[in-house]
Scaffold this motif. Structure first.
Motif, short mmCIF file in Angstrom:
data_model
loop_
_atom_site.label_atom_id
_atom_site.label_comp_id
_atom_site.label_asym_id
_atom_site.label_seq_id
_atom_site.Cartn_x
_atom_site.Cartn_y
_atom_site.Cartn_z
N ARG A 109 -11.87 8.77 -8.02
CA ARG A 109 -10.67 9.28 -7.34
C ARG A 109 -9.60 8.22 -7.17
O ARG A 109 -8.44 8.54 -6.94
CB ARG A 109 -11.05 9.87 -5.98
N HIS A 110 -9.98 6.94 -7.25
CA HIS A 110 -8.99 5.87 -7.15
C HIS A 110 -8.44 5.44 -8.51
O HIS A 110 -7.51 4.63 -8.56
CB HIS A 110 -9.57 4.66 -6.41
N GLU A 147 -3.89 -5.48 -3.81
CA GLU A 147 -4.03 -4.20 -3.11
C GLU A 147 -5.29 -4.18 -2.26
O GLU A 147 -5.28 -3.70 -1.11
CB GLU A 147 -4.04 -3.04 -4.12
N ALA A 176 -17.09 -1.86 -0.14
CA ALA A 176 -16.46 -0.66 -0.72
C ALA A 176 -15.10 -1.02 -1.34
O ALA A 176 -14.75 -0.51 -2.42
CB ALA A 176 -16.31 0.41 0.34
N LEU A 179 0.81 -1.23 0.00
CA LEU A 179 0.00 0.00 0.00
C LEU A 179 0.84 1.28 0.00
O LEU A 179 0.51 2.24 -0.71
CB LEU A 179 -0.93 0.01 1.22
N PHE A 213 -14.22 11.74 5.19
CA PHE A 213 -15.16 10.95 4.38
C PHE A 213 -15.93 9.97 5.26
O PHE A 213 -17.16 9.87 5.17
CB PHE A 213 -14.43 10.19 3.26
N LEU A 214 -15.22 9.22 6.10
CA LEU A 214 -15.89 8.19 6.90
C LEU A 214 -16.88 8.80 7.89
O LEU A 214 -17.98 8.27 8.07
CB LEU A 214 -14.87 7.34 7.66
N LEU A 226 1.69 3.27 -3.14
CA LEU A 226 0.60 3.83 -3.94
C LEU A 226 0.32 5.29 -3.56
O LEU A 226 -0.23 6.04 -4.37
CB LEU A 226 -0.70 3.05 -3.70
N ALA A 255 -3.80 12.60 3.57
CA ALA A 255 -4.63 11.49 3.11
C ALA A 255 -5.45 10.93 4.28
O ALA A 255 -6.64 10.61 4.12
CB ALA A 255 -3.75 10.39 2.50
N LEU A 267 -15.72 8.11 -5.32
CA LEU A 267 -14.53 7.40 -4.86
C LEU A 267 -13.89 6.52 -5.92
O LEU A 267 -12.67 6.42 -5.99
CB LEU A 267 -14.84 6.58 -3.60
N MET A 318 -13.79 -0.67 -5.35
CA MET A 318 -12.64 0.15 -5.74
C MET A 318 -11.67 -0.58 -6.66
O MET A 318 -10.79 0.05 -7.25
CB MET A 318 -11.90 0.63 -4.48
N ARG A 359 -14.39 18.77 -0.39
CA ARG A 359 -13.94 17.96 -1.54
C ARG A 359 -15.02 17.76 -2.58
O ARG A 359 -14.73 17.21 -3.64
CB ARG A 359 -13.48 16.58 -1.05
N TYR A 392 -19.50 -3.01 5.25
CA TYR A 392 -19.37 -1.86 4.35
C TYR A 392 -17.97 -1.81 3.74
O TYR A 392 -17.81 -1.63 2.53
CB TYR A 392 -19.69 -0.57 5.10
N VAL A 417 -5.49 -0.62 -8.31
CA VAL A 417 -6.11 -1.37 -7.22
C VAL A 417 -6.54 -2.73 -7.77
O VAL A 417 -7.60 -2.86 -8.41
CB VAL A 417 -7.33 -0.64 -6.60
C1 HEM Z 1 -7.73 8.06 -1.33
C2 HEM Z 1 -5.79 3.68 -2.04
C3 HEM Z 1 -9.97 1.61 -0.79
C4 HEM Z 1 -11.58 5.95 0.63
C5 HEM Z 1 -6.85 7.04 -1.65
C6 HEM Z 1 -5.51 7.24 -2.15
C7 HEM Z 1 -4.98 6.02 -2.35
C8 HEM Z 1 -5.96 5.05 -1.98
C9 HEM Z 1 -3.58 5.70 -2.87
C10 HEM Z 1 -4.85 8.61 -2.39
C11 HEM Z 1 -4.42 9.18 -1.09
C12 HEM Z 1 -4.75 10.64 -0.95
O1 HEM Z 1 -5.90 10.98 -0.59
O2 HEM Z 1 -3.85 11.44 -1.20
C13 HEM Z 1 -6.77 2.74 -1.81
C14 HEM Z 1 -6.61 1.31 -2.02
C15 HEM Z 1 -7.79 0.73 -1.68
C16 HEM Z 1 -8.69 1.79 -1.25
C17 HEM Z 1 -5.37 0.60 -2.52
C18 HEM Z 1 -8.07 -0.75 -1.77
C19 HEM Z 1 -9.25 -1.27 -2.07
C20 HEM Z 1 -10.76 2.61 -0.26
C21 HEM Z 1 -12.04 2.40 0.35
C22 HEM Z 1 -12.50 3.62 0.75
C23 HEM Z 1 -11.49 4.60 0.40
C24 HEM Z 1 -12.72 1.03 0.49
C25 HEM Z 1 -13.79 3.99 1.44
C26 HEM Z 1 -14.42 3.22 2.27
C27 HEM Z 1 -10.71 6.89 0.19
C28 HEM Z 1 -10.91 8.33 0.31
C29 HEM Z 1 -9.81 8.95 -0.28
C30 HEM Z 1 -8.93 7.87 -0.73
C31 HEM Z 1 -12.10 9.03 0.95
C32 HEM Z 1 -9.58 10.45 -0.46
C33 HEM Z 1 -10.42 10.93 -1.65
C34 HEM Z 1 -10.25 12.42 -1.91
O3 HEM Z 1 -9.33 12.77 -2.63
O4 HEM Z 1 -11.06 13.20 -1.39
N1 HEM Z 1 -7.10 5.70 -1.56
N2 HEM Z 1 -8.02 2.99 -1.34
N3 HEM Z 1 -10.45 3.95 -0.20
N4 HEM Z 1 -9.51 6.66 -0.44
FE1 HEM Z 1 -8.77 4.85 -0.89
#
Ligand code: HEM
Length: 128
Positions: free
Chosen positions: A75-76, A85, A117, A33, A52-53, A36, A45, A72, A121, A67, A113, A81
């Motif tokens: 944004r991913h 991951e 979720a 992780l 968000f949560l 990434l 982050a 989401l 992703m 934001r 959840y 992923v």
């Molecule tokens: C942002 C990875 C799953 C919620 C990010 C970021 C990465 C990432 C690399 C960018 C970090 C940043 O904000 O600078 C992953 C990976 C997942 C995953 C590898 C594997 C499945 C999830 C899940 C949720 C989530 C399940 C929600 C329940 C978020 C949120 C952001 C974020 C809210 C910030 C979005 C924004 O820019 O406002 N994630 N994520 N992520 N992730 Fe994930």
């Protein structure tokens, strides 16, 4: 969609602060992780995820004020992923949830959840 009753019942903002702090401690030492995350400092982050949560689970709507719509999956999209991951993410989240140790029914609701979720992703299918 969860209501403010759920948010208060699990312990409000303090619970989400503890959960994401525990989760990001895990991310910081995770070899799948950590690479990434584009920023050196995981603090911003962690803050976005916390806001968000707490919004999703019925608390203050600060995330969307700052934001906009979560979108989401979109944004991913910049991050690969795959199943590896997703599984690493869920393992770190399981550890974080074990650390905060919510009562069983709240733990189950949140874990359900997170599993859904995290599946949602996934944006990369590994070669078979
Ligand atoms: C942002 C990875 C799953 C919620 C990010 C970021 C990465 C990432 C690399 C960018 C970090 C940043 O904000 O600078 C992953 C990976 C997942 C995953 C590898 C594997 C499945 C999830 C899940 C949720 C989530 C399940 C929600 C329940 C978020 C949120 C952001 C974020 C809210 C910030 C979005 C924004 O820019 O406002 N994630 N994520 N992520 N992730 Fe994930």
């Amino acid at each position: 969609q969860p209501s403010v009753d759920f948010y208060e019942a699990v312990g409000g903002g303090e619970t989400f602060r503890r959960l994401v702090a525990a989760f990001y401690r895990g991310v910081a030492e995770d070899q799948v992780l950590r690479p990434l995350y584009p920023e050196e400092d995981l603090g911003p982050a962690e803050e976005r995820f916390r806001l968000f949560l707490q919004q999703y689970w019925g608390g203050p709507r600060t995330y969307s004020e700052q934001r906009g719509h979560p979108r989401l999956r979109m944004r991913h999209a910049p991050f690969r992923v795959g199943i590896v991951e997703r599984d690493a993410w869920l393992r770190r989240m399981r550890d974080a949830m074990d650390e905060i140790a919510l009562p069983a029914e709240y733990d189950a609701a949140m874990w359900d959840y997170f599993v859904r979720a995290a599946d949602f992703m996934v944006n990369h299918v590994e070669d078979l």
